[in-house]
Structures are given as C-alpha cells and as structure tokens.
Design a protein around this motif. Sequence first.
Motif, mmCIF file in Angstrom:
data_model
loop_
_atom_site.group_PDB
_atom_site.id
_atom_site.type_symbol
_atom_site.label_atom_id
_atom_site.label_comp_id
_atom_site.label_asym_id
_atom_site.label_seq_id
_atom_site.Cartn_x
_atom_site.Cartn_y
_atom_site.Cartn_z
ATOM 1 N N UNK A 162 0.817 -1.203 0.000
ATOM 2 C CA UNK A 162 0.000 0.000 0.000
ATOM 3 C C UNK A 162 0.860 1.266 0.000
ATOM 4 N N UNK A 163 2.093 1.186 0.580
ATOM 5 C CA UNK A 163 2.975 2.351 0.581
ATOM 6 C C UNK A 163 3.392 2.725 -0.842
ATOM 7 N N UNK A 164 3.816 1.717 -1.610
ATOM 8 C CA UNK A 164 4.241 1.974 -2.992
ATOM 9 C C UNK A 164 3.075 2.431 -3.856
ATOM 10 N N UNK A 165 1.920 1.813 -3.643
ATOM 11 C CA UNK A 165 0.731 2.196 -4.406
ATOM 12 C C UNK A 165 0.368 3.656 -4.120
ATOM 13 N N UNK A 166 0.391 4.031 -2.836
ATOM 14 C CA UNK A 166 0.067 5.411 -2.453
ATOM 15 C C UNK A 166 1.070 6.388 -3.052
ATOM 16 N N UNK A 167 2.360 6.011 -3.054
ATOM 17 C CA UNK A 167 3.392 6.884 -3.609
ATOM 18 C C UNK A 167 3.135 7.171 -5.082
ATOM 19 N N UNK A 168 2.846 6.133 -5.863
ATOM 20 C CA UNK A 168 2.615 6.332 -7.296
ATOM 21 C C UNK A 168 1.313 7.096 -7.545
ATOM 22 N N UNK A 169 0.295 6.840 -6.736
ATOM 23 C CA UNK A 169 -0.952 7.585 -6.891
ATOM 24 C C UNK A 169 -0.712 9.074 -6.642
ATOM 25 N N UNK A 170 0.051 9.385 -5.587
ATOM 26 C CA UNK A 170 0.351 10.779 -5.287
ATOM 27 C C UNK A 170 1.153 11.448 -6.391
ATOM 28 N N UNK A 171 2.177 10.755 -6.899
ATOM 29 C CA UNK A 171 3.008 11.321 -7.968
ATOM 30 C C UNK A 171 2.203 11.548 -9.237
ATOM 31 N N UNK A 172 1.425 10.553 -9.632
ATOM 32 C CA UNK A 172 0.636 10.670 -10.862
ATOM 33 C C UNK A 172 -0.402 11.781 -10.743
ATOM 34 N N UNK A 173 -1.080 11.842 -9.589
ATOM 35 C CA UNK A 173 -2.131 12.848 -9.402
ATOM 36 C C UNK A 173 -1.580 14.262 -9.308
ATOM 37 N N UNK A 174 -0.285 14.395 -8.999
ATOM 38 C CA UNK A 174 0.299 15.737 -8.861
ATOM 39 C C UNK A 174 0.645 16.373 -10.201
ATOM 40 N N UNK A 175 0.600 15.578 -11.262
ATOM 41 C CA UNK A 175 0.998 16.072 -12.585
ATOM 42 C C UNK A 175 -0.204 16.663 -13.317
ATOM 43 N N UNK A 176 0.001 17.823 -13.901
ATOM 44 C CA UNK A 176 -1.032 18.457 -14.722
ATOM 45 C C UNK A 176 -0.881 17.954 -16.151
ATOM 46 N N UNK A 177 -1.616 16.888 -16.483
ATOM 47 C CA UNK A 177 -1.493 16.251 -17.796
ATOM 48 C C UNK A 177 -2.866 15.777 -18.246
ATOM 49 N N UNK A 178 -3.030 15.466 -19.544
ATOM 50 C CA UNK A 178 -4.314 14.948 -20.034
ATOM 51 C C UNK A 178 -4.726 13.685 -19.290
ATOM 52 N N UNK A 179 -6.029 13.508 -19.137
ATOM 53 C CA UNK A 179 -6.560 12.373 -18.379
ATOM 54 C C UNK A 179 -6.093 11.046 -18.960
ATOM 55 N N UNK A 181 -3.263 10.289 -20.377
ATOM 56 C CA UNK A 181 -1.896 9.996 -19.933
ATOM 57 C C UNK A 181 -1.871 9.606 -18.462
ATOM 58 N N UNK A 182 -2.682 10.273 -17.661
ATOM 59 C CA UNK A 182 -2.745 9.945 -16.236
ATOM 60 C C UNK A 182 -3.269 8.527 -16.023
ATOM 61 N N UNK A 183 -4.297 8.151 -16.787
ATOM 62 C CA UNK A 183 -4.847 6.800 -16.669
ATOM 63 C C UNK A 183 -3.842 5.758 -17.141
ATOM 64 N N UNK A 184 -3.104 6.071 -18.193
ATOM 65 C CA UNK A 184 -2.076 5.144 -18.687
ATOM 66 C C UNK A 184 -1.002 4.926 -17.629
ATOM 67 N N UNK A 185 -0.572 6.019 -17.003
ATOM 68 C CA UNK A 185 0.453 5.914 -15.951
ATOM 69 C C UNK A 185 -0.076 5.107 -14.767
ATOM 70 N N UNK A 186 -1.352 5.298 -14.444
ATOM 71 C CA UNK A 186 -1.962 4.549 -13.347
ATOM 72 C C UNK A 186 -1.992 3.050 -13.666
ATOM 73 N N UNK A 187 -2.393 2.701 -14.884
ATOM 74 C CA UNK A 187 -2.565 1.293 -15.248
ATOM 75 C C UNK A 187 -1.240 0.535 -15.321
ATOM 76 N N UNK A 188 -0.157 1.231 -15.664
ATOM 77 C CA UNK A 188 1.135 0.537 -15.735
ATOM 78 C C UNK A 188 1.857 0.540 -14.390
ATOM 79 N N UNK A 189 1.234 1.111 -13.372
ATOM 80 C CA UNK A 189 1.882 1.147 -12.061
ATOM 81 C C UNK A 189 1.073 0.427 -10.986
ATOM 82 N N UNK A 190 -0.067 0.969 -10.618
ATOM 83 C CA UNK A 190 -0.799 0.452 -9.458
ATOM 84 C C UNK A 190 -1.225 -1.008 -9.598
#
Length: 273
Positions: A162-179, A181-190
């Motif tokens: 859960x620590x690693x998952x939370x870290x990637x969620x926080x990093x991805x959500x902090x970026x101002x990018x098209x939805x 790209x954000x969903x792609x980053x989420x799917x290849x990480x969490x």
Amino acid sequence: MIENVLWVAVALMLACSLIPKRIKIRKLLGAIGWGFFSIHWFYQPMHFIEIRDYVNVVLVIVVGIICLILAYNMLKEYRSMKLPGSGSVDVTSMATVATALASLFYFPFAQMDSLNVWIISLVTDNVFWTLQALGQPVEMAEWNKIALNGYQVEIILACTAIESIALFIGLIASVNAPLKKLLSAFMVSVPIIYTLNIIRDVFVIVAYAHQWFGPNSFEIAHHTIAKIGSGVALFGIAYIVMRILPELVDLIEGIWKMVTEYVYSIYEKVRNE
C-alpha cells in the motif's frame, strides 16, 4: 502524539495544495507542513532499530532530512515573495501536492482499523488463492496468517504494497497532464505493483515453508531476495511512468538539485570555518 503530528503535517500540505498559487502564504503553510512531516520520519528509526532493520533506519533519516530541506526552501520562497514563472517547474509545490495526496491515500489504511483489516484481509485471501492454484497444501491459520508445511506467515500492512501504491498515486495525481496519460500511468503502475506484491508474498511463504535457503530461509527470502526484487521492479515501473509523464523527471531532478545544493553549501561553510 506522533499520529497527531502526522495528521497536522498532511492537513497543512493539503491546504498548501488547494490554495491558489498566487496566494503566497501557501508556501508558509507548506513549509510548516514539511517541518511536521520531518518529525514523523525522525521518530521512525527507533522502531527499525528494535527490529534490527538498519537499512530502513538510514532511509527514514534521509527522508527526514529531505523534508527539512524542502521546508527550508519553501520558507525561503515565502520570504522572497517570488513566484515561479509560467514556464518553470514549481518543484516544492509539486512535491507538496504529491506527498499530500499520497499521505491522504495511505495513512487512513495505517491509522483506521477497518481499512487496515480490509486491505490485509484482501491480500491474505489473494495470496492464499494463488498458493492453492499452485497446488500448495495451504491452510488459513487465522484471518491474516497462512500455514504451509508446518510454518506460519503473518500478513501485515507492509505486506500489502500500500505504501508503494500510495506513492505512485500521489506522484501521478500531482501532474497536470491529459486524463488519458494519467490513466495510462496509473494502469502501468498500481495494478502491476499489486500483482507483483502478491507474487512476492507467495515466494516468501513457499521459500520459508519449504526451507529453500536453510534455517534462515525467511530472512533471506524476505529481507534480501524480495527486497532486491521489489526495488528492481519499482525502478522499472517508475521508468515507464516517467516516460508517460516526463513532468515527474523535472520533479525528481529539481529535488535532487535542491538537496545537493544545500549539502554543498553546508560543506563549503564547514570547510571555510
């Protein structure tokens, strides 16, 4: 008390994240938040010393120092009354947003019994089903304990990733990018982190139960092989995420530059004295 300090830190960083950038006091709130956050990390070495996990002792101390450096830089930015230009990356603000969101996602699991039990139960069940699918004669000794070949392994919060998952969620959500790209980053990480963590837990249990590495099978499997494997996997996932969201590279480079410049300035002062 340390739990209250933690929630104060998260609240201040969240307030900093929500206040518009043109309002300069947000930097002051962020600086205070990072200061409180450092207290949380400097309190952690006592726990890791007790369990003789000296690698994590060093890591949490380093994280605490980085928190203080970020607090110092945000305080300087507040006092200078200067805002970053439209074309520049506001490293301290971006780091604050990422940390606030990651903390807001993670700490309820760590502090609230209902969420804590739920995530541990979910992972325990998934590990149990995977072992059964592999033909291992496993048994559920307790709601969070799996027995195999006369050995028992307890699944705790640290076993859920859960620590690693939370870290990637926080990093991805902090970026101002098209939805997209954000969903792609989420799917290849969490989802991948969660799946690889189940495989890691299965490996540790099987290695320990069958004594693959002798009497110290658990320590070798969990503290050495699994940690190295997790580190390599997270590095690879982070690389892919940064390819999708290059803004994260700017964030990491900015923090690295900030830390190295601060350390170098201290070195210069000591050398000249």
